[in-house]
Structure formats: C-alpha cells, structure tokens
Design a protein around this motif. Structure first.
Motif, PDB file in Angstrom:
ATOM      1  N   LEU A   1       0.826  -1.207   0.000  1.00  0.00           N
ATOM      2  CA  LEU A   1       0.000   0.000   0.000  1.00  0.00           C
ATOM      3  C   LEU A   1       0.860   1.258   0.000  1.00  0.00           C
ATOM      4  CD1 LEU A   1      -2.808  -1.061   2.489  1.00  0.00           C
ATOM      5  CD2 LEU A   1      -3.087  -0.579   0.064  1.00  0.00           C
ATOM      6  N   GLN A   2       1.942   1.222   0.751  1.00  0.00           N
ATOM      7  CA  GLN A   2       2.827   2.381   0.802  1.00  0.00           C
ATOM      8  C   GLN A   2       3.473   2.656  -0.553  1.00  0.00           C
ATOM      9  OE1 GLN A   2       6.216   2.043   3.433  1.00  0.00           O
ATOM     10  NE2 GLN A   2       6.544   4.244   3.493  1.00  0.00           N
ATOM     11  N   VAL A   3       3.976   1.609  -1.193  1.00  0.00           N
ATOM     12  CA  VAL A   3       4.640   1.831  -2.484  1.00  0.00           C
ATOM     13  C   VAL A   3       3.628   2.201  -3.565  1.00  0.00           C
ATOM     14  CG1 VAL A   3       4.650  -0.563  -3.340  1.00  0.00           C
ATOM     15  CG2 VAL A   3       6.502   0.984  -3.964  1.00  0.00           C
ATOM     16  N   LEU A   4       2.412   1.657  -3.502  1.00  0.00           N
ATOM     17  CA  LEU A   4       1.386   2.050  -4.456  1.00  0.00           C
ATOM     18  C   LEU A   4       0.990   3.514  -4.271  1.00  0.00           C
ATOM     19  CD1 LEU A   4      -0.970  -1.078  -4.529  1.00  0.00           C
ATOM     20  CD2 LEU A   4       0.628  -0.336  -6.308  1.00  0.00           C
ATOM     21  N   SER A   5       0.938   3.971  -3.035  1.00  0.00           N
ATOM     22  CA  SER A   5       0.665   5.391  -2.794  1.00  0.00           C
ATOM     23  C   SER A   5       1.767   6.270  -3.375  1.00  0.00           C
ATOM     24  CB  SER A   5       0.510   5.663  -1.291  1.00  0.00           C
ATOM     25  OG  SER A   5      -0.738   5.204  -0.820  1.00  0.00           O
ATOM     26  N   GLN A   6       3.008   5.810  -3.251  1.00  0.00           N
ATOM     27  CA  GLN A   6       4.121   6.573  -3.806  1.00  0.00           C
ATOM     28  C   GLN A   6       4.064   6.611  -5.331  1.00  0.00           C
ATOM     29  OE1 GLN A   6       7.250   4.273  -1.899  1.00  0.00           O
ATOM     30  NE2 GLN A   6       7.721   5.954  -0.498  1.00  0.00           N
TER      31      GLN A   6
ATOM     32  N   MET B   1      -1.546   8.804  -4.614  1.00  0.00           N
ATOM     33  CA  MET B   1      -2.808   8.707  -3.874  1.00  0.00           C
ATOM     34  C   MET B   1      -2.496   8.369  -2.421  1.00  0.00           C
ATOM     35  SD  MET B   1      -5.044   6.423  -6.568  1.00  0.00           S
ATOM     36  CE  MET B   1      -5.172   6.892  -8.298  1.00  0.00           C
ATOM     37  N   PRO B   2      -2.556   9.321  -1.517  1.00  0.00           N
ATOM     38  CA  PRO B   2      -2.233   9.029  -0.120  1.00  0.00           C
ATOM     39  C   PRO B   2      -3.337   8.227   0.564  1.00  0.00           C
ATOM     40  CG  PRO B   2      -2.971  11.300  -0.331  1.00  0.00           C
ATOM     41  CD  PRO B   2      -2.890  10.738  -1.728  1.00  0.00           C
TER      42      PRO B   2
ATOM     43  N   GLU C   1     -10.723   7.017   2.040  1.00  0.00           N
ATOM     44  CA  GLU C   1     -11.863   7.567   2.770  1.00  0.00           C
ATOM     45  C   GLU C   1     -12.256   8.914   2.203  1.00  0.00           C
ATOM     46  OE1 GLU C   1     -13.184   8.571   7.402  1.00  0.00           O
ATOM     47  OE2 GLU C   1     -11.245   7.631   6.953  1.00  0.00           O
ATOM     48  N   ALA C   2     -11.256   9.714   1.825  1.00  0.00           N
ATOM     49  CA  ALA C   2     -11.514  11.054   1.297  1.00  0.00           C
ATOM     50  C   ALA C   2     -11.833  11.001  -0.192  1.00  0.00           C
ATOM     51  CB  ALA C   2     -10.306  11.950   1.530  1.00  0.00           C
ATOM     52  N   SER C   3     -12.718  11.861  -0.632  1.00  0.00           N
ATOM     53  CA  SER C   3     -13.015  11.996  -2.051  1.00  0.00           C
ATOM     54  C   SER C   3     -11.793  12.541  -2.786  1.00  0.00           C
ATOM     55  CB  SER C   3     -14.194  12.953  -2.235  1.00  0.00           C
ATOM     56  OG  SER C   3     -14.296  13.378  -3.575  1.00  0.00           O
ATOM     57  N   PRO C   4     -11.519  12.034  -3.985  1.00  0.00           N
ATOM     58  CA  PRO C   4     -10.346  12.513  -4.721  1.00  0.00           C
ATOM     59  C   PRO C   4     -10.444  13.961  -5.164  1.00  0.00           C
ATOM     60  CG  PRO C   4     -11.634  11.022  -6.074  1.00  0.00           C
ATOM     61  CD  PRO C   4     -12.186  10.936  -4.686  1.00  0.00           C
TER      62      PRO C   4
END
Length: 268
Positions: A88-93, A97-98, A210-213
C-alpha cells in the motif's frame, strides 16, 4: 512471494510513468510475483464452473470474491501481500494517492476468469464501496495466463474519452496492470479467443480512500459505453445506465445487493 524490491527500487520511474500515461494514469509491471508462486497459482486456478458467472449484454465472465472456497494460495497472495502495508505504501508513492485502503470484503474483487468468447465491454466502475462508502481509487490486475498470445485476445483496453482509440495491454503471465479508477477511466477487455479451452485468469484488487479525490461527495454506478462499431449498444447503454441509476438512487442502501467476502464464514 511479491517482488517488493522491484517496485521500491523503481518507484520514482514508475511514478513518472503512471502520472504521464495516457489516456489516464496507469502502469504495467511484469514479474510481480515470485515465478514459482505465479506458476503454482496458475496451476490451481479454479474452473469457471466453480466461480460466480456474470453474463448479460454488458459482459460475460466469471468474477468471484469468495476466496475462501478456493486454494489457500490465493488468500495468501491477496491478504498477506496485495493488501500488505508495504505494498500500500509503495502504491501510494507510485500513484500519488495518499492513504490507500485495502478492502477485506473484496468488493468487486477476487478472482476473475474468461473462457472462449468471454468479454467485458467498456465501462467506468462504480464509485464507492457499498458498506464503508469509501471512494474507489485504484485497480490492480494480476494476470496468470501462461503461454498467452496476441491471437488469444482478452487485451485490457484503456479508452480515450471520445472513444476514438485505446491503449491495449496483453494479459500475459505474471503481469501487473494498475490504473486510476475514476469518472474518466473507461476500460474493458476484448473478447477472448481460446477454442483450445484455455482461459483468461486474473486476480483483481481495488483500493479505496476515505476522502473523495476531488473534495466533493459523489456517487455513480458502473456505467457502460459503446465502441464506435457497436451500433446497438450506442442506443442501449445510455438507456441502461440511466435506468440503473434511477433504481439505485431509489434504494436506501444503493449497493446492498453486492456480493462480499466474509472471512468469518470460513470453516476452521
């Protein structure tokens, strides 16, 4: 089991490729799984008759989130690795998308398969999770198709907004494709051509936030769009999309019909 080193070593390069990709952000990485793991998963992939089959004028394929009824290698791949904090961390990087979230209920995820003649027409995905209402943000597809060729078809297609052309990705063995899932990510896959009895196999995973993009509260159904040569669908899909939108908006719980995975249902 998962080639984290490959992803982490190339994270800046992958982030640039994802960000600059057209028609919308996406990335293809080969050899995601250790070769012996990918081979083992391919060998024990369930038959289509063991899976939940979806068949109508929009699609013909098997899609099943009930991972517990299949070989335990799939639970291990998904829950220990494709859902891992490290991935998940590397995909966010890579995606920018945090706070990406995995979905233990595997909404619209799990194993997918398509035999000869199967297809998935062009669409954008439903915007949110039926229980958590988190926003769907990223799709990961991991293909397990040995000896796959251009002639066998089943290419993942990523379409430009005007439907004039698409980027086609061949679903070869141990290839990962990720793409942003939003209101412009029109995608599908071509008809599978495997009279030899082979099938298009994949592990499909969605990630949420959780947050809208875009900071707004929005909802949309899975909506289909016709390719230019699909004359009947050009008339049918807008009506179908509108009717399904009306029905969903009338439901107190819009997507309560969704099939979800519950680990608690597994027998010891």
């Amino acid at each position: 089991m998962l080639n984290y080193d490959l992803l982490e070593k190339n994270v800046e390069q992958y982030a640039k490729q994802f960000r600059e990709a057209q028609p919308f952000p996406h990335l293809v990485v080969d050899d995601l799984l250790d070769p012996e793991v990918a081979m083992a998963a391919s060998q024990v992939f369930p038959q289509m008759t063991e899976m939940d089959v979806l068949s109508d004028f929009r699609q013909h394929k098997a899609q099943d989130p009930d991972i517990g009824k299949f070989h335990p290698i799939f639970s291990k791949i998904i829950f220990e690795h494709l859902h891992s904090p490290r991935l998940l961390q590397v995909l966010s990087q890579i995606t920018g998308m945090p706070d990406l979230l995995a979905d233990p209920q595997l909404y619209a995820s799990g194993l997918a398969q398509g035999g000869d003649g199967c297809f998935l027409n062009v669409h954008i995905d439903n915007s949110s999770h039926p229980v958590t209402h988190h926003y769907r943000r990223l799709n990961l597809l991991l293909y397990l198709n040995r000896n796959w060729t251009e002639e066998k078809g089943g290419h993942l297609e990523l379409w430009y907004p005007d439907m004039s052309r698409s980027v086609a990705i061949l679903p070869i063995f141990n290839r990962m494709a990720i793409f942003a899932t939003d209101r412009r990510s029109w995608h599908g896959h071509r008809r599978v051509n495997t009279p030899d009895g082979d099938s298009r196999k994949s592990i499909n995973i969605y990630y949420f936030t959780e947050a809208s993009p875009d900071g707004t509260d929005y909802y949309h159904i899975t909506s289909f769009r016709a390719r230019k040569e699909e004359v009947v669908n050009q008339v049918l899909y807008p009506v179908d999309n509108m009717l399904r939108t009306v029905v969903r908006n009338l439901r107190p719980k819009k997507d309560e019909h969704a099939v979800l995975y519950n680990q608690q249902d597994e027998q010891p």
